[in-house]
Motif scaffolding. Structure first.
Motif, PDB file in Angstrom:
ATOM      1  N   VAL A  93       0.825  -1.210   0.000  1.00  0.00           N
ATOM      2  CA  VAL A  93       0.000   0.000   0.000  1.00  0.00           C
ATOM      3  C   VAL A  93       0.860   1.261   0.000  1.00  0.00           C
ATOM      4  O   VAL A  93       0.515   2.263  -0.641  1.00  0.00           O
ATOM      5  CB  VAL A  93      -1.007   0.005   1.180  1.00  0.00           C
ATOM      6  N   GLY A 104      -4.386  -7.270   2.413  1.00  0.00           N
ATOM      7  CA  GLY A 104      -5.446  -6.742   3.279  1.00  0.00           C
ATOM      8  C   GLY A 104      -5.324  -5.256   3.545  1.00  0.00           C
ATOM      9  O   GLY A 104      -5.897  -4.733   4.485  1.00  0.00           O
ATOM     10  N   GLU A 105      -4.553  -4.568   2.707  1.00  0.00           N
ATOM     11  CA  GLU A 105      -4.306  -3.142   2.948  1.00  0.00           C
ATOM     12  C   GLU A 105      -5.292  -2.241   2.207  1.00  0.00           C
ATOM     13  O   GLU A 105      -5.397  -1.060   2.508  1.00  0.00           O
ATOM     14  CB  GLU A 105      -2.879  -2.787   2.518  1.00  0.00           C
ATOM     15  N   LEU A 106      -5.964  -2.805   1.195  1.00  0.00           N
ATOM     16  CA  LEU A 106      -6.964  -2.022   0.452  1.00  0.00           C
ATOM     17  C   LEU A 106      -8.326  -2.662   0.626  1.00  0.00           C
ATOM     18  O   LEU A 106      -8.439  -3.860   0.883  1.00  0.00           O
ATOM     19  CB  LEU A 106      -6.616  -1.970  -1.044  1.00  0.00           C
ATOM     20  N   ARG A 107      -9.368  -1.863   0.443  1.00  0.00           N
ATOM     21  CA  ARG A 107     -10.717  -2.393   0.543  1.00  0.00           C
ATOM     22  C   ARG A 107     -10.930  -3.441  -0.542  1.00  0.00           C
ATOM     23  O   ARG A 107     -10.379  -3.365  -1.642  1.00  0.00           O
ATOM     24  CB  ARG A 107     -11.734  -1.279   0.414  1.00  0.00           C
ATOM     25  N   ASP A 127     -13.992  -4.429  -1.688  1.00  0.00           N
ATOM     26  CA  ASP A 127     -15.273  -4.365  -2.398  1.00  0.00           C
ATOM     27  C   ASP A 127     -15.186  -3.632  -3.734  1.00  0.00           C
ATOM     28  O   ASP A 127     -16.193  -3.461  -4.413  1.00  0.00           O
ATOM     29  CB  ASP A 127     -16.368  -3.751  -1.515  1.00  0.00           C
ATOM     30  N   VAL A 128     -14.000  -3.187  -4.106  1.00  0.00           N
ATOM     31  CA  VAL A 128     -13.822  -2.599  -5.437  1.00  0.00           C
ATOM     32  C   VAL A 128     -12.836  -3.463  -6.214  1.00  0.00           C
ATOM     33  O   VAL A 128     -11.752  -3.767  -5.721  1.00  0.00           O
ATOM     34  CB  VAL A 128     -13.308  -1.141  -5.354  1.00  0.00           C
ATOM     35  N   GLU A 129     -13.248  -3.871  -7.397  1.00  0.00           N
ATOM     36  CA  GLU A 129     -12.434  -4.768  -8.228  1.00  0.00           C
ATOM     37  C   GLU A 129     -11.113  -4.056  -8.601  1.00  0.00           C
ATOM     38  O   GLU A 129     -11.136  -2.900  -9.049  1.00  0.00           O
ATOM     39  CB  GLU A 129     -13.268  -5.108  -9.474  1.00  0.00           C
ATOM     40  N   ALA A 150     -10.595  -0.293 -10.007  1.00  0.00           N
ATOM     41  CA  ALA A 150     -10.010   0.715  -9.110  1.00  0.00           C
ATOM     42  C   ALA A 150      -8.822   1.398  -9.781  1.00  0.00           C
ATOM     43  O   ALA A 150      -8.668   2.626  -9.706  1.00  0.00           O
ATOM     44  CB  ALA A 150      -9.575   0.066  -7.796  1.00  0.00           C
ATOM     45  N   PHE A 182      -6.736   7.527  -1.487  1.00  0.00           N
ATOM     46  CA  PHE A 182      -6.562   6.540  -0.410  1.00  0.00           C
ATOM     47  C   PHE A 182      -7.521   6.754   0.755  1.00  0.00           C
ATOM     48  O   PHE A 182      -7.962   5.797   1.371  1.00  0.00           O
ATOM     49  CB  PHE A 182      -5.101   6.505   0.063  1.00  0.00           C
ATOM     50  N   GLY A 183      -7.845   8.027   1.033  1.00  0.00           N
ATOM     51  CA  GLY A 183      -8.705   8.287   2.192  1.00  0.00           C
ATOM     52  C   GLY A 183     -10.146   8.614   1.838  1.00  0.00           C
ATOM     53  O   GLY A 183     -11.039   8.492   2.675  1.00  0.00           O
TER      54      GLY A 183
END
Lengths: 194, 194
Positions: B84, B143-146, B148-150, B154, B188-189
């Protein structure tokens, strides 16, 4: 009479669909009435029966995109509720309108020139962006958005992300049904896992 | 000899700066060697002394943008550390390179055509996007990014946001010094306050 009106409007509608495809392929400046006549498979005089010329076709085509976009701003969820929720609704619906009216919005986003119609389209695009920037500002004022990004810059980046879709999206592309959600999730929540 | 080389490379450099401006204004297809000769204020034979023609100038110009972009991927912060953080570095630096090499990156992003050079540029752009998409995938895996977005979607939206800058940014514009930070913060935020 009603029959005639229906047939006439169907013709303008289908002429418009062909026109927009040709404008997007060749550019507005690079398209002649001859090109449109050939692509539509009807004579130039049939086209002139419906519209005064190329510029009126452009006005009808970008008008369709603009009406759809401004329509969003009048929807109940865009005018009632917390500013951040109204903004989220506008962002999601803008992505949806972009997908539903892809060729028309693509044409609108490529308008650059100096005719009255092109200037009018640019002006209305700026109005739309300005209305959304106001909503961003309102949401910042309500403490609902982060304050470390300048509202106008945030609005530009937000639309940059949404509008980029016309450059790479192809109808029927896998995963496209989730596109408006993805835009909202990225724009409001960001990429980082929490 | 060194003196000559310096003069020669200065000439190619300044010729390139003029070329890129003209390509961006008139389009690559719409630009003739005559246009370039006029804009640069030197004869066509002087241009041919340095390059074989228009396509070589295009290759040098988009090559400059591509080298700067691929250079980012080799930077220590792009190869060491958590995925990330490497991704964040790449995003920030891409925005910085875009601002620093604005006309060259603008030209690269507008490449569309069918010449060998244009195909090569499109291919290298895809390579770059692919390398970044891999980094997104790696960060998702860690596991550093969400989730639920492909990742490919993204990546496209992320570049859509960054690349849109060439459409609206004007050098010297107020607030531009904060642009790379704003891109990173939004990407990112997200916009929403926490």
């Amino acid at each position: 009479m009603a029959e005639n009106l229906t047939r006439a409007s169907y013709t303008v509608e289908s002429l418009l669909a062909v026109t927009v495809r040709v404008f997007n392929e060749r550019g507005y400046d690079g398209t002649s009435m001859e090109d449109l006549s050939r692509a539509a498979g009807i004579s130039k005089s049939s086209i002139y029966h419906h519209v005064r010329g190329k510029e009126e076709l452009l006005r009808l085509a970008v008008g369709r995109a603009l009406d759809a976009l401004f329509g969003i701003l009048a929807e109940p969820k865009a005018v009632e509720g917390r500013p951040v929720d109204r903004l989220e609704h506008v962002v999601r619906r803008t992505a949806e309108v972009l997908l539903a009216e892809l060729p028309y919005v693509t044409l609108l986003l490529r308008v650059r020139g100096n005719t009255t119609t092109e200037q009018w389209a640019l002006e209305r695009r700026r109005d739309f962006d300005h209305r959304v920037a106001e909503l961003v500002q309102e949401a910042v004022g309500a403490g609902e958005l982060r304050v470390d990004v300048e509202p106008r810059l945030a609005t530009r980046l937000l639309f940059g992300m949404i509008n980029s879709v016309v450059e790479w999206y192809r109808p029927g592309q896998r995963g496209s049904e989730g596109l408006p959600d993805a835009v909202v999730q990225l724009a409001f929540g960001g990429l980082r896992a929490r």
